[in-house]
Every structure is written in structure tokens, then in C-alpha cells.
Design an enzyme around this catalytic site. Structure first.
Site, mmCIF file in Angstrom:
data_model
loop_
_atom_site.group_PDB
_atom_site.id
_atom_site.type_symbol
_atom_site.label_atom_id
_atom_site.label_comp_id
_atom_site.label_asym_id
_atom_site.label_seq_id
_atom_site.Cartn_x
_atom_site.Cartn_y
_atom_site.Cartn_z
ATOM 1 N N GLN A 1 21.789 -12.401 -4.600
ATOM 2 C CA GLN A 1 21.565 -11.182 -5.394
ATOM 3 C C GLN A 1 22.095 -9.941 -4.683
ATOM 4 O OE1 GLN A 1 19.178 -13.417 -4.616
ATOM 5 N NE2 GLN A 1 17.893 -13.898 -6.384
ATOM 6 N N ARG B 1 16.817 -10.665 -15.101
ATOM 7 C CA ARG B 1 15.938 -11.093 -14.017
ATOM 8 C C ARG B 1 15.328 -9.838 -13.378
ATOM 9 N NH1 ARG B 1 18.497 -8.752 -10.467
ATOM 10 N NH2 ARG B 1 16.894 -9.037 -8.891
ATOM 11 N N GLY B 2 14.419 -10.084 -12.419
ATOM 12 C CA GLY B 2 13.704 -8.960 -11.826
ATOM 13 C C GLY B 2 12.422 -8.769 -12.614
ATOM 14 N N ASN C 1 7.774 -11.396 -0.925
ATOM 15 C CA ASN C 1 9.052 -10.910 -1.446
ATOM 16 C C ASN C 1 10.099 -11.988 -1.186
ATOM 17 O OD1 ASN C 1 10.662 -8.833 -2.704
ATOM 18 N ND2 ASN C 1 11.558 -8.415 -0.697
ATOM 19 N N ASP D 1 7.339 -8.952 -4.706
ATOM 20 C CA ASP D 1 6.918 -9.718 -5.874
ATOM 21 C C ASP D 1 5.422 -9.597 -6.091
ATOM 22 O OD1 ASP D 1 9.479 -11.504 -4.906
ATOM 23 O OD2 ASP D 1 9.183 -11.418 -7.070
ATOM 24 N N ARG E 1 9.756 -18.215 -18.542
ATOM 25 C CA ARG E 1 9.645 -18.016 -17.083
ATOM 26 C C ARG E 1 8.159 -18.070 -16.750
ATOM 27 N NH1 ARG E 1 13.540 -15.345 -14.011
ATOM 28 N NH2 ARG E 1 12.487 -16.161 -12.191
#
Lengths: 374, 374
Positions: free
Chosen positions: B220, B65-66, B271, B261, B111
Site C-alpha cells: 500500500q 479499502r481503508g 495497525n 486499525d 468484509r
């Protein structure tokens, strides 16, 4: 959620069950019954506490929580202790009082920091002394203490209703509100503190929607407040604590309602961790912040919030959720149980005797005075 | 926590393992290896993805992820797909490109909202077209795509180092900082975005302490950031999100570092949910808020944050933690994945090419321009 509430005792105005009540039909001569809050929301279980030890255990393990509710439970616990210890053949008056003092000590140790618990026990011990001083027999003492416990419970329920009526005037039809932690039926012997105005406004036919902070780490908002609002039919939306600002900006929130653990003479408010952040955010979004708490929460002996010690709780409350580890096991954690909101961020403090506003010094002293007169 | 990291690949500067890397010594001709983030922090497991399908699965199930890390994983996934599909006997150039386009579609669907994923795939497809247009053979295409994936990974790692060096200048010896979510090694192919200045300042010998928001609902911060900081030896304290205000007031926090983001032309920042609240709280406490993100996060096509759609995720992310129900099962929930922080609350935006400050319009356009030139 299939919860069978037939066995519970409801508050007619809300449909939310009481969290504790005296039940004369169970055990020999009655017992304290209480909802096991550690099992909510998954299971609605009613415990019967027929002995002092059972009440101590329930308080110690958080099966009953919330300052007013703990006070009432302790009062019934002492009455139960008296019933067992002062049975025929009755001890003498002095021995009876010593026995009660010992029982009170056991109850106090169950939650040493709970102010309402100590207050309720002092009240029963004073009642016992007055009872015997006035020439009544030791044999009638258990019934006198039970009667005093009933009075404390009834007063708390009445205070909740009064806070509800006063606080509901601050709520308009169509309002979107936010609340934090649980300050409802499950925290009192009545309909709650911060939730009382919401329940009352709902009963008055005002259309409401309530954002409910989940309230990490112990999740009282998710586990308890969401459950109460669902029972009462109040439309609500559960959010994580870090969403509050977003919904203040985009969700139309018009008021924030919270309870209080302690209020100092100048109006500073100690309450569940997260309250201070909500107060700052509410001010930035020009949303009023209302604190709802009984007069007994006001501690005129403390000048301001800097004098309030902040309880640090177990790091595992943060590291774990429902037993599961959510962080490395050795992670250093901070876990202050509450924070302090300076009075200049508080729009009003709603008590059962009236609404205090800035400057709080005079306003709170006047309301608190009504208690000493009572 | 007993974690055996012997098998991992470390970033020398931090001691934190990479979250993904190409390993030429496994499978036939090498494979993508990645840390299974769904099992952190309890178990450190390295997966070997030797096929397109394995990479798709890892992205879809959030094992990686990320945004930057997903982009790099997808690039390697397409290279793996090419290796399998374009083996001897090789198809013609047109068939090869059609095969790659199909594989890219499968990766993109894993995704669908991840911008960096689509960007990385476009870059590989362009490379493939250029490769064949220049007369190179289909047989050499898989190696060309693998080389391009290596380049993307190396560029991301270099951008992290550059953001770390620039951002570290904003950190003084003795600072107490706050970070939210995970914007570290586990989110990139390098040392991270928001954590890069913290790692770098620590390496420079500056004494730091970092408050880590747990970052509900997906945690997270608790699961990943606390783990990374522990690995790197950076002193840190895990808190629940609703404690941030308290520690801004009482904990001496001197700076807040977050990732992004998406950043719009005027400097508004999308974000992880909770960032906006931190920005308001930071401003109220006169604490700078720094956003750290690569230039590719800046989207000059969007004038401001009102144009950013807010992704609503599953209510069960809020209702459950680690599978356990924390609220009544039918509780209505809001679960926006991110929020938008207006640029006037942002002290500075740290990119790999420089630090943008208000007025952001000109500042960001200049930095973003460096990318088109590159």
C-alpha cells in the site's frame, strides 16, 4: 515444485546442490558448471561455462552471486581463459602473463565491487608467475591454474564446514532462529556462511525452526534461502521483512544468523540492507545476533564502519518486482544495497578459525592473523 | 505516469482526489463513484456503483479499502439498495425494514472483519427506524438514508481535517518523516489519517521530506501513499520496509506517522504489520512515533492489545507479487495482517478531538467520551 536435480552435485551433509563445480566430463577437457540463480526458484537450470566469456557473462548477469561463489567462479574463468589462449603453439612466458592479466581485467570488470573476485584473480596471477619463475613451461600453466582454482574452491568449502561446526554450538535443540538474505550454498562453494550452522545443527539432530526474511528488494531470502532450507529439510517459515519484530516478540525467536560483506577492525559489519534494523530489534528483544563470515571478510585496514562506502543500486529494483511496476514509475527511490551494524549490537562473529567476541579489535586481529600465517 | 484526473473530485487542500463520492449526475438519481484502487498506480479508473450489488463487489474485491472509506461506501451501498427495493409501489414499514436488514447483511459479509462497515450500517438502520417511527413515509426513506450517508462522509472528511490541523503542530519546518502503509485520502472520505498532518504541514509551507515504506506484502505504501504524495507535491522517497532503520540512523528522520486499525483502552495500537518494528526502532533512535486515528478507532471495551485477535491472511500474498511467484510455491508462510504496538512506545495519539498522551487510560477515555456526547 518439480525440480530435477539429477544433474546437480549435492553437498552430502545437507542435500543442497552446490551452486558451482568443475565438471571434467563436459566440453573438451572440462568446464565450469553452475546453477542459474536468476531462474530460481521456478526453474533449476545448470549452465555449462566452457570459456572465459561464458563465465564473465554469468558473473555480470548475477547467474552466480555471493562473494565467495563469485571468487571461485572467477578463478575457474581465468583457468578457462588460459586453456584457450595458451594452447599450442604456446606463446612465450611474458606474453602468457600479459594475456592472463588482460583476461583477469575482463573478469574484474564483470563485478567491479566484488572483493573476493579480485582476491581470487590475484591469487591465480601470483601462481602463474611463480609457476613460470620456477622454470615450468607455458604449456603446463593452464593445468596449474585449474589446480589453483580447485584449491580455492576446496578451501571455501572447508571454511563453510568449519563455520558450520563452530556456529552450531551456538544453537540449542528446539531453537527458533531468524535469517536474512541468502548466505547458504548458493553464495559459496560449500554449504554457506550464516546457513552453515543451521544446516549443521539440523544434521546433528537438533530440532529447529527458521524464520526467513524475504529480503526486499532482490528477494534472496524468498527465492534462495527458502529453497535451500526446503532442500535440506529444515523447517522454515517465510515472512516479509517487516514481520521480524512481531515474531521476535511473539514467535519465540532465540537467535539471528546473518552473513557479512565486510567486517572492519573494530567489528562493525556491512551486510545486506535490513541487517542493522534486525540488530537493533534483536537487542531490544534480548536475542543474540550472530554474524558468520570467513576470515577473508575481515578488513583490518578499515578502523570502523563509517569508512565503508554504501553502494546505491538501481531504483527499479525497488519500483519493480519481477518486471511488474509496484509504484508510480517516476517515484523517487532510495536503494542502498547494504547497511552497517555497529559492533556493540553484534553478539559474536563466527569465522572458520574461531568465534570472535567483544572487544573485537584484539579478537578479530588474532583470527585474521591465522590467515597470514597459513 | 499519465493519469487523467479530469473526471475525479479533488480535495482542494491537497490536490489528491477523493477515493469515493456521490455523483448526482450519473445513473438515475445519482450513484457512488469510486477510484478502483486495485488498478493504482498504473491506471486511474473511476467506477460507477449504481446498485447495492456493485458496491458489495467493490468492497469485496478491495477496489475500495481503508476502514473509514469502507464504512462510507457501505452507507451509500445501503442507500442504493433502499432506492431500488423501496420504489413504487412501496412496501409497508415492516417489510421495508426487513429488506434493509437483509441488504445490510449482504454488505457486512463483503468484509466481515471491517468494524467501520458494521458501524456505518448500524447507523443507517437506526436512522431508518427513527424515520418510520416518526411517521415519515417509506417513499421518503431512500432519500433519508442517502442523507445519512452524506453525513457520515462529511463527518469523516471533517475528522481528517481536524486530525491534520492538530497533527501538523507536531511537525516542524524542515522535518524528515517516515510513514507506513496508506492512511491517506485513499483510505478515508477525506484527506486521510496519518497523512493528514503531513498534507496540512505541507500546505502551511513547512518544508518536508517523507520516507514511504513500501509495506509488504500488499504494498500500500508503494502503490498508494507514493501516488498520493506525488499528487500533493510532497517530496518523498520510497524505500523497502527493511531500510527504515538505516534511514532513522543516517537519513535524519524526525518523526514517524502511522494510522491505526484499533486502539485499546490503555493505548495499545493494532495497525498494519510492521508498525511494531518501526515503533521499537523509533524508540532506539529517539524518534517520536505518532498514531493518527479518529476517536471511533478507540475501543474502550478492550483493556489492552493482548485481547486483539490477529488476522492471518493468505500465504500467497507473501509468495506472490503481482501474480508472479517469488518463492517456492509450497513454502510455508506466516502472514499476520497487523501487529500490536504497546502504548509505552507511542509518543502520542492524534484524534479529531485532541491529542492523547500517556497515561493513555484517562486521556483516551476523555477523548472517546466526546463521541458519546456528540
Amino acid at each position: 515444485m518439480a525440480v530435477d536435480l539429477r544433474d546437480g552435485v549435492y553437498i552430502a551433509a545437507t542435500g543442497v546442490p552446490l551452486t558451482l563445480w568443475w565438471d571434467g566430463a563436459v566440453a573438451a577437457g572440462g568446464a565450469l558448471r553452475l546453477v542459474d540463480q536468476t531462474r530460481l526458484p521456478e526453474t533449476y537450470t545448470i549452465l555449462t561455462c566452457a570459456t572465459l566469456d561464458a563465465v564473465v557473462e554469468a558473473i555480470r548477469t548475477l547467474r552466480v552471486r555471493g562473494a565467495p561463489a563469485i571468487g571461485v567462479a572467477a578463478a575457474y574463468g581465468l583457468a578457462l581463459g588460459a586453456r584457450a589462449a595458451l594452447a599450442e603453439p604456446c606463446p612465450g612466458a611474458e606474453d602468457a602473463l600479459a594475456t592472463l592479466a588482460t583476461a583477469a581485467g575482463v573478469l574484474r570488470a564483470a563485478r567491479p565491487t566484488a572483493v573476493n573476485l579480485a582476491w581470487a584473480l590475484e591469487r591465480l596471477l601470483s601462481r602463474a608467475e611463480a609457476h613460470l619463475r620456477n622454470g615450468a613451461t607455458v604449456a603446463t600453466l593452464p593445468q596449474a591454474l585449474l589446480s589453483e582454482a580447485h584449491t580455492i574452491a576446496a578451501e571455501d568449502a572447508a571454511a563453510c564446514r568449519a563455520m558450520g561446526a563452530l556456529g552450531a554450538e551456538l544453537i540449542a535443540d528446539g531453537d527458533v532462529l531468524l535469517t536474512h538474505c541468502n548466505a547458504g550454498s548458493l553464495a559459496t562453494a560449500g554449504m554457506g556462511t550464516a546457513l552453515a550452522p543451521i544446516f549443521t545443527a539440523h544434521q546433528q539432530g537438533k530440532r529447529l525452526r527458521v524464520y526467513v526474511d524475504e529480503t526486499r528488494p532482490v528477494l534472496q531470502g524468498a527465492r534462495l534461502t527458502a529453497w535451500e532450507l526446503a532442500r535440506a529439510g529444515v523447517p522454515h517459515t517465510l515472512i516479509t521483512d517487516n514481520m521480524a519484530a512481531h515474531f521476535m516478540r511473539c514467535g519465540g525467536i532465540r537467535g539471528v544468523f546473518v552473513g557479512a560483506d565486510r567486517i572492519t577492525a573494530n567489528g562493525d559489519v556491512a551486510n545486506k540492507i535490513g541487517t542493522y534494523g534486525l540488530a537493533v530489534l534483536a537487542r531490544a528483544h534480548e536475542i543474540p545476533l550472530y554474524v558468520v563470515a570467513p576470515r577473508s571478510t575481515v578488513d583490518l585496514a578499515l578502523a570502523d564502519g563509517s569508512a565503508i562506502p554504501i553502494e546505491e543500486r538501481s531504483p527499479d529494483e525497488v519500483r519493480r518486482v519481477g518486471g511488474a511496476l509496484i509504484a508510480p514509475a517516476e517515484t523517487p527511490v532510495a536503494n542502498p544495497a547494504f547497511d552497517v551494524t555497529p559492533s556493540d549490537l553484534v553478539t559474536a562473529i563466527v569465522t572458520e578459525s574461531g568465534i570472535a567476541r567483544a572487544p573485537y579489535g584484539a579478537s578479530l586481529a588474532a583470527l585474521r592473523g591465522k590467515l597470514s600465517m597459513a
